[in-house]
Design a protein around this motif. Sequence first.
Motif, PDB file in Angstrom:
ATOM      1  N   LYS A 238      13.828  20.776  -0.718  1.00 53.47           N
ATOM      2  CA  LYS A 238      14.982  19.968  -1.050  1.00 53.47           C
ATOM      3  C   LYS A 238      15.103  19.887  -2.557  1.00 53.47           C
ATOM      4  O   LYS A 238      14.114  19.957  -3.281  1.00 53.47           O
ATOM      5  CB  LYS A 238      14.845  18.558  -0.477  1.00 53.47           C
ATOM      6  N   GLU A 239      16.347  19.707  -3.005  1.00 47.55           N
ATOM      7  CA  GLU A 239      16.568  19.558  -4.433  1.00 47.55           C
ATOM      8  C   GLU A 239      16.085  18.195  -4.909  1.00 47.55           C
ATOM      9  O   GLU A 239      16.112  17.221  -4.172  1.00 47.55           O
ATOM     10  CB  GLU A 239      18.061  19.683  -4.757  1.00 47.55           C
ATOM     11  N   LEU A 240      15.659  18.176  -6.148  1.00 54.49           N
ATOM     12  CA  LEU A 240      15.286  16.916  -6.758  1.00 54.49           C
ATOM     13  C   LEU A 240      16.558  16.155  -7.097  1.00 54.49           C
ATOM     14  O   LEU A 240      17.411  16.638  -7.839  1.00 54.49           O
ATOM     15  CB  LEU A 240      14.462  17.152  -8.024  1.00 54.49           C
ATOM     16  N   VAL A 241      16.688  14.955  -6.552  1.00 54.41           N
ATOM     17  CA  VAL A 241      17.879  14.153  -6.780  1.00 54.41           C
ATOM     18  C   VAL A 241      17.647  13.299  -8.017  1.00 54.41           C
ATOM     19  O   VAL A 241      16.705  12.510  -8.074  1.00 54.41           O
ATOM     20  CB  VAL A 241      18.187  13.264  -5.560  1.00 54.41           C
ATOM     21  N   ILE A 242      18.503  13.457  -9.010  1.00 58.02           N
ATOM     22  CA  ILE A 242      18.425  12.680 -10.233  1.00 58.02           C
ATOM     23  C   ILE A 242      19.561  11.668 -10.210  1.00 58.02           C
ATOM     24  O   ILE A 242      20.711  12.039 -10.026  1.00 58.02           O
ATOM     25  CB  ILE A 242      18.524  13.585 -11.470  1.00 58.02           C
ATOM     26  N   PRO A 243      19.254  10.390 -10.389  1.00 60.78           N
ATOM     27  CA  PRO A 243      20.323   9.386 -10.380  1.00 60.78           C
ATOM     28  C   PRO A 243      21.336   9.646 -11.493  1.00 60.78           C
ATOM     29  O   PRO A 243      20.970  10.029 -12.598  1.00 60.78           O
ATOM     30  CB  PRO A 243      19.589   8.071 -10.621  1.00 60.78           C
ATOM     31  N   GLU A 244      22.589   9.450 -11.167  1.00 58.84           N
ATOM     32  CA  GLU A 244      23.645   9.677 -12.155  1.00 58.84           C
ATOM     33  C   GLU A 244      24.023   8.372 -12.836  1.00 58.84           C
ATOM     34  O   GLU A 244      23.760   7.292 -12.328  1.00 58.84           O
ATOM     35  CB  GLU A 244      24.875  10.270 -11.470  1.00 58.84           C
ATOM     36  N   ASN A 245      24.667   8.496 -13.989  1.00 62.70           N
ATOM     37  CA  ASN A 245      25.156   7.368 -14.779  1.00 62.70           C
ATOM     38  C   ASN A 245      24.041   6.410 -15.202  1.00 62.70           C
ATOM     39  O   ASN A 245      24.262   5.230 -15.366  1.00 62.70           O
ATOM     40  CB  ASN A 245      26.241   6.595 -14.029  1.00 62.70           C
ATOM     41  N   CYS A 246      22.832   6.912 -15.318  1.00 62.38           N
ATOM     42  CA  CYS A 246      21.714   6.106 -15.800  1.00 62.38           C
ATOM     43  C   CYS A 246      21.314   6.631 -17.175  1.00 62.38           C
ATOM     44  O   CYS A 246      20.974   7.810 -17.315  1.00 62.38           O
ATOM     45  CB  CYS A 246      20.510   6.194 -14.868  1.00 62.38           C
ATOM     46  N   LEU A 247      21.378   5.765 -18.157  1.00 59.39           N
ATOM     47  CA  LEU A 247      21.005   6.175 -19.496  1.00 59.39           C
ATOM     48  C   LEU A 247      19.492   6.304 -19.594  1.00 59.39           C
ATOM     49  O   LEU A 247      18.759   5.499 -19.035  1.00 59.39           O
ATOM     50  CB  LEU A 247      21.501   5.149 -20.516  1.00 59.39           C
ATOM     51  N   PRO A 248      19.008   7.313 -20.295  1.00 60.84           N
ATOM     52  CA  PRO A 248      17.565   7.416 -20.474  1.00 60.84           C
ATOM     53  C   PRO A 248      17.069   6.297 -21.396  1.00 60.84           C
ATOM     54  O   PRO A 248      17.732   5.935 -22.353  1.00 60.84           O
ATOM     55  CB  PRO A 248      17.380   8.787 -21.124  1.00 60.84           C
ATOM     56  N   VAL A 249      15.934   5.758 -21.069  1.00 57.98           N
ATOM     57  CA  VAL A 249      15.378   4.661 -21.849  1.00 57.98           C
ATOM     58  C   VAL A 249      14.129   5.173 -22.559  1.00 57.98           C
ATOM     59  O   VAL A 249      13.215   5.683 -21.925  1.00 57.98           O
ATOM     60  CB  VAL A 249      15.020   3.467 -20.942  1.00 57.98           C
ATOM     61  N   GLU A 250      14.128   5.054 -23.874  1.00 49.81           N
ATOM     62  CA  GLU A 250      12.967   5.449 -24.650  1.00 49.81           C
ATOM     63  C   GLU A 250      12.387   4.199 -25.302  1.00 49.81           C
ATOM     64  O   GLU A 250      13.043   3.550 -26.109  1.00 49.81           O
ATOM     65  CB  GLU A 250      13.362   6.464 -25.717  1.00 49.81           C
ATOM     66  N   TYR A 251      11.162   3.882 -24.936  1.00 51.22           N
ATOM     67  CA  TYR A 251      10.504   2.700 -25.475  1.00 51.22           C
ATOM     68  C   TYR A 251       9.704   3.078 -26.722  1.00 51.22           C
ATOM     69  O   TYR A 251       8.925   4.017 -26.703  1.00 51.22           O
ATOM     70  CB  TYR A 251       9.551   2.087 -24.454  1.00 51.22           C
TER      71      TYR A 251
END
Length: 118
Positions: free
Chosen positions: A6-19
Amino acid sequence: MEKNEKELVIPENCLPVEYLIMGFTMNDILAIGICVVIGSVVALSVYHRTHNSMIAVAVIFVVGIVAITLWRRDRFTENIFNKIWIAILYQKTQKNYLYEYVDTWDKEITYDVRYNTK
């Protein structure tokens, strides 16, 4: 047995968070810094009025601790401001229905929800 690819599902419209520091992004650190600067100005004015350095240092520490508490992100990447906003939106979506209880046998109103009377 065949493998299920199965394809890896990546959530959409989520900004990446860099701490930069665990729980704090660059914007959070800037906001905390601005609060501490404002707290320093308030502490300086308190010092000029009272000539007590302990009160001025306490003001800076209290403002700093409150700012850190407000902008610290949890495991869901939400801070206190986000949680308050979510609670406000949830409260707006709830529907309230006013009703009056009428007994099926007596056919009279025995309890009014609006006025809490019998």
